[in-house]
Design an enzyme around this catalytic site. Sequence first.
Site, mmCIF file in Angstrom:
data_model
loop_
_atom_site.group_PDB
_atom_site.id
_atom_site.type_symbol
_atom_site.label_atom_id
_atom_site.label_comp_id
_atom_site.label_asym_id
_atom_site.label_seq_id
_atom_site.Cartn_x
_atom_site.Cartn_y
_atom_site.Cartn_z
ATOM 1 N N LYS A 21 38.085 32.611 34.085
ATOM 2 C CA LYS A 21 36.676 32.486 33.729
ATOM 3 C C LYS A 21 36.306 33.643 32.799
ATOM 4 O O LYS A 21 36.620 34.793 33.102
ATOM 5 C CB LYS A 21 35.797 32.547 34.989
ATOM 6 C CG LYS A 21 34.298 32.668 34.708
ATOM 7 C CD LYS A 21 33.550 33.138 35.942
ATOM 8 C CE LYS A 21 33.899 34.548 36.349
ATOM 9 N NZ LYS A 21 33.348 35.579 35.416
ATOM 10 N N GLY A 106 37.336 36.241 37.111
ATOM 11 C CA GLY A 106 37.125 35.291 38.191
ATOM 12 C C GLY A 106 38.363 34.755 38.851
ATOM 13 O O GLY A 106 38.337 33.639 39.385
ATOM 14 N N GLY A 107 39.470 35.510 38.857
ATOM 15 C CA GLY A 107 40.707 34.988 39.404
ATOM 16 C C GLY A 107 40.586 34.517 40.837
ATOM 17 O O GLY A 107 40.951 33.382 41.167
ATOM 18 N N GLY A 108 40.066 35.360 41.727
ATOM 19 C CA GLY A 108 39.935 34.982 43.128
ATOM 20 C C GLY A 108 38.980 33.826 43.329
ATOM 21 O O GLY A 108 39.243 32.920 44.127
ATOM 22 N N SER A 109 37.868 33.827 42.606
ATOM 23 C CA SER A 109 36.892 32.741 42.726
ATOM 24 C C SER A 109 37.458 31.433 42.190
ATOM 25 O O SER A 109 37.231 30.365 42.762
ATOM 26 C CB SER A 109 35.608 33.102 41.971
ATOM 27 O OG SER A 109 34.959 34.207 42.559
ATOM 28 N N SER A 110 38.200 31.510 41.094
ATOM 29 C CA SER A 110 38.796 30.305 40.538
ATOM 30 C C SER A 110 39.874 29.754 41.467
ATOM 31 O O SER A 110 40.013 28.534 41.633
ATOM 32 C CB SER A 110 39.376 30.593 39.151
ATOM 33 O OG SER A 110 39.660 29.402 38.446
ATOM 34 N N ASP A 137 30.738 33.535 41.783
ATOM 35 C CA ASP A 137 31.430 32.788 40.734
ATOM 36 C C ASP A 137 32.055 31.482 41.214
ATOM 37 O O ASP A 137 32.524 30.687 40.396
ATOM 38 C CB ASP A 137 32.537 33.655 40.112
ATOM 39 C CG ASP A 137 31.996 34.736 39.204
ATOM 40 O OD1 ASP A 137 30.863 34.576 38.700
ATOM 41 O OD2 ASP A 137 32.689 35.745 38.997
#
EC number: 2.7.1.148
Length: 284
Positions: A21, A106-110, A137
């Site tokens: 993101k 946004g790695g964790g949220s994605s 996110d």
Amino acid sequence: MADAGGPGHAPGFGPGFAPAKVNLTLHVTAQRADGLHELDSLVAFADIGDRLELAAAGRPLLSVTGPMAEGVPFDESNLVLRAAEWMGESAAFTLEKHLPAAAGIGGGSSDAAAGLRLLAERSGRPVPPGSEVLGADVPVCLHARAMRMRGIGERLAPVNLPVLPALLVNPRVAVPTGAVFAGLSSKTHPPMPEVIPEFDAVRDAVGWIARQRNDLEAPAIEIAPVIGEVLDRLAVLPGALLARMSGSGATCFALFEGVDQAKAAERAIRAARPAWWSVATRLF
């Protein structure tokens, strides 16, 4: 998510793809009484990211592989497992990690959003509203396409953007989000214009984006001065139209008119700073 339509996923990819993101803009407009910050952000998603698979299991489990696996938690603190618990589903997840952690993309949220999409597909139940409780996110990552994100992440509206060739660069420095927000000199900034125009071409879109801001850029540079070096290097790359930080950092991006320019810029950055994470991509 009432004004955003149903969740989808990045163009041409399945529900288990967790794209990066990128906050093309990030205006911090207020701080609420509960301490959370109100944002107005134009968000796009890359064609690079993590990948998530699931298999049947009696309880939520997670294993992490891939070039960025080191340091990624695989216990209940991981958002993928928290997302499964929140949805009331169990599965054994395998996360192939390609995005740097704590990087403002946004790695964790994605990853969590990909988990929710996979669980919804398997169970036949839609992802329930309210996923912002997992993280601001997560709702926008569920859609994985260009969106205007307002409030604390729960107010979303689709935006039509041309495909934007880009270079993402992270100096491999983790920047604590809370410290960046705490470093803001003011918690009240003007939002973006009420209407985001239709764009005919990349240069039109980038020109408009350049007139907006990332209010977290200055406090992030105070914490991690190397972000300033990244931005300086991106700004002078041949063909770069705009250089800016994404999210709370430390990942920065440069936008280009053509994919070939972005790829040439990636080669230049890798030659000059081989220890940095850099990848040419397209934003949707």
